[in-house]
Write a protein that holds these residues in place. Structure first.
Motif, mmCIF file in Angstrom:
data_model
loop_
_atom_site.group_PDB
_atom_site.id
_atom_site.type_symbol
_atom_site.label_atom_id
_atom_site.label_comp_id
_atom_site.label_asym_id
_atom_site.label_seq_id
_atom_site.Cartn_x
_atom_site.Cartn_y
_atom_site.Cartn_z
ATOM 1 N N ARG A 150 1.125 -1.024 0.504
ATOM 2 C CA ARG A 150 0.190 -0.362 -0.065
ATOM 3 C C ARG A 150 0.858 1.559 0.117
ATOM 4 N N GLY A 151 1.934 1.127 0.943
ATOM 5 C CA GLY A 151 2.824 1.884 0.799
ATOM 6 C C GLY A 151 3.836 2.064 -0.596
ATOM 7 N N GLY A 152 3.601 1.326 -1.370
ATOM 8 C CA GLY A 152 4.331 1.631 -2.795
ATOM 9 C C GLY A 152 3.385 2.791 -3.005
ATOM 10 N N LEU A 153 2.336 1.606 -3.392
ATOM 11 C CA LEU A 153 0.944 2.655 -4.490
ATOM 12 C C LEU A 153 1.040 4.362 -3.864
ATOM 13 N N ARG A 154 1.111 4.605 -2.754
ATOM 14 C CA ARG A 154 1.511 5.831 -2.359
ATOM 15 C C ARG A 154 2.289 6.523 -2.901
ATOM 16 N N ALA A 155 3.367 5.640 -2.587
ATOM 17 C CA ALA A 155 4.896 6.310 -2.328
ATOM 18 C C ALA A 155 4.677 6.635 -4.031
ATOM 19 N N ASP A 156 4.599 6.245 -4.906
ATOM 20 C CA ASP A 156 4.349 5.882 -6.500
ATOM 21 C C ASP A 156 4.198 7.451 -6.804
ATOM 22 N N GLY A 157 3.222 8.064 -6.321
ATOM 23 C CA GLY A 157 2.512 9.196 -6.329
ATOM 24 C C GLY A 157 2.720 10.374 -5.726
ATOM 25 N N MET A 158 3.862 9.874 -5.352
ATOM 26 C CA MET A 158 4.859 11.161 -5.022
ATOM 27 C C MET A 158 6.037 10.720 -5.277
ATOM 28 N N GLY A 159 6.504 10.512 -5.748
ATOM 29 C CA GLY A 159 7.381 10.304 -6.917
ATOM 30 C C GLY A 159 9.282 9.994 -6.097
ATOM 31 N N ALA A 160 8.625 8.935 -5.133
ATOM 32 C CA ALA A 160 9.038 8.245 -3.439
ATOM 33 C C ALA A 160 10.205 6.768 -3.360
ATOM 34 N N ILE A 161 9.988 6.051 -5.198
ATOM 35 C CA ILE A 161 9.663 5.061 -4.733
ATOM 36 C C ILE A 161 11.380 4.102 -4.593
ATOM 37 N N ALA A 162 12.029 5.766 -5.280
ATOM 38 C CA ALA A 162 13.106 5.094 -4.789
ATOM 39 C C ALA A 162 13.445 5.083 -3.680
ATOM 40 N N LYS A 163 13.238 5.866 -2.798
ATOM 41 C CA LYS A 163 13.753 5.918 -1.154
ATOM 42 C C LYS A 163 13.016 5.115 -0.820
ATOM 43 N N LEU A 164 11.386 4.958 -0.637
ATOM 44 C CA LEU A 164 10.413 3.950 -0.194
ATOM 45 C C LEU A 164 11.543 2.267 -0.437
ATOM 46 N N ALA A 165 11.972 1.736 -1.468
ATOM 47 C CA ALA A 165 12.354 0.776 -2.382
ATOM 48 C C ALA A 165 13.795 0.117 -1.251
ATOM 49 N N ARG A 166 14.554 1.404 -0.191
ATOM 50 C CA ARG A 166 16.050 0.824 -0.078
ATOM 51 C C ARG A 166 15.154 0.299 2.075
ATOM 52 N N LEU A 167 13.640 1.195 1.782
ATOM 53 C CA LEU A 167 13.006 -0.065 2.807
ATOM 54 C C LEU A 167 12.613 -1.551 3.011
ATOM 55 N N TYR A 168 12.760 -1.484 1.763
ATOM 56 C CA TYR A 168 12.262 -2.911 1.240
ATOM 57 C C TYR A 168 13.681 -3.753 1.798
ATOM 58 N N TRP A 169 14.895 -3.230 0.012
ATOM 59 C CA TRP A 169 15.544 -3.450 0.353
ATOM 60 C C TRP A 169 16.620 -4.256 2.313
ATOM 61 N N TYR A 170 16.671 -3.399 2.692
ATOM 62 C CA TYR A 170 17.074 -3.181 4.325
ATOM 63 C C TYR A 170 16.053 -4.473 5.007
ATOM 64 N N THR A 171 14.948 -4.599 4.500
ATOM 65 C CA THR A 171 14.654 -4.840 5.109
ATOM 66 C C THR A 171 13.406 -6.453 5.298
ATOM 67 N N VAL A 172 13.290 -6.421 4.146
ATOM 68 C CA VAL A 172 13.079 -8.043 3.652
ATOM 69 C C VAL A 172 13.434 -8.732 2.541
#
Ligand code: PHE
Ligand code: FE
Length: 287
Positions: A150-172
């Motif tokens: 859900r946060g990813g869909l929201r981040a996409d609308g804010m041009g922030a996917i690259a930042k959010l992807a780092r959270l996925y990388w360093y956790t998941v």
């Protein structure tokens, strides 16, 4: 998460899903799964978070052969309402987020060849299913993954996917977790890799730093080799609470003006568990 084409390949649905085609796996394919499974399951004992091993049990993934998604999904749905869907490879970000937001985990269906046994560029079914799916049987981690979608869909609308992807990388993908019994692995990119499982937990080279949302979103990552820094959560509850109770919009706005941290940087505010020697990365550079 990215694929060149924006449209699903021929034979795939609008959501990029395809049939697993389980009957098409060869004897060699199943034997490859079994070999990887045995090696990892033995090594992860005492290294991986207990919830991962519990997930393997709940999903009966210890049976020989590549799991058939239909049977796997019956157990997974019963545990947390998640299911696994087959996709041809990496899918566009929005497609990926939409699957997660609906409790569907997109997994590659092909399995690596013997030449790729220890290293491959694209996630195969062993990484996607052995690495990611056991923790989806854990209710707290399951909720985190959905919230991330859900946060990813929201981040996409804010041009922030690259930042959010780092959270996925360093956790998941590359997360570590502190337990009563000591430091443990939980990231899928680590647990599906024999070499990185040892490296992430035991090698003196990498930094091990306490989880911090803002810090992680400022930190670059490497896709070509072992990580130079790992981030350590205290519990899945902490991970879920800190990410779902924070509105990321102001955070993304702040991050625009803040410089990135390099993959090996220790920042003044870091809660450092291991100050890495970075000997491994340095030696690689000299080669
Ligand atoms: N709280 C995040 C937001 O406001 C959503 C999110 C939750 C993202 C969990 C990642 C993980 O966008
Ligand atoms: Fe992955």
């Amino acid at each position: 998460m990215e694929m060149d084409a924006e449209n699903p390949p021929i034979g795939a649905g609008a959501d990029w899903t395809i049939m697993q085609g389980w009957d098409a796996y060869s004897e060699d394919d199943h034997a490859m799964w079994d070999r990887l499974f045995e090696r990892q399951a033995a090594m992860l004992e005492g290294r991986v978070v207990p919830e991962f091993l519990q997930g393997l049990g709940i999903l009966r993934m210890d049976r020989p052969g590549i799991p058939e998604f239909g049977a796997l999904n019956e157990r997974l749905r019963a545990a947390t309402g998640w299911e696994v869907v087959a996709v041809p490879g990496l899918v566009p970000d929005r497609v990926f987020f939409d699957h997660l937001a609906n409790r569907r985990f997109p997994a590659g269906r092909f399995i690596r060849t013997p030449a790729q046994e220890d290293y491959l560029q694209e996630p195969d079914i062993f990484h996607d299913v052995f690495g990611h799916v056991p923790l989806l049987a854990n209710p707290v981690f399951a909720d985190y993954m959905q919230a991330y979608g859900r946060g990813g869909l929201r981040a996409d609308g804010m041009g922030a996917i690259a930042k959010l992807a780092r959270l996925y990388w360093y956790t998941v993908e590359f997360g570590l977790i502190q337990t009563d019994a000591g430091l443990r692995l939980y990231g899928a990119g680590i647990v599906s890799s024999n070499a990185e499982s040892h490296f992430a937990l035991e090698d003196p080279s990498p930094n091990r730093i306490g989880f911090d949302l803002r810090r992680i979103m400022r930190t670059r990552y490497r896709i070509d080799d072992f990580q130079q820094s790992y981030f350590v959560i205290d519990s899945f509850e902490q991970l879920l609470a800190q990410t779902t109770q924070t509105d990321f919009a102001p955070l993304y706005a702040d991050l625009v003006a803040l410089p990135d941290y390099d993959t090996d940087t220790i920042a003044p505010e870091d809660r450092v568990l291991t100050r890495g020697t970075q000997a491994y990365a340095r030696q690689k550079e000299e080669e």
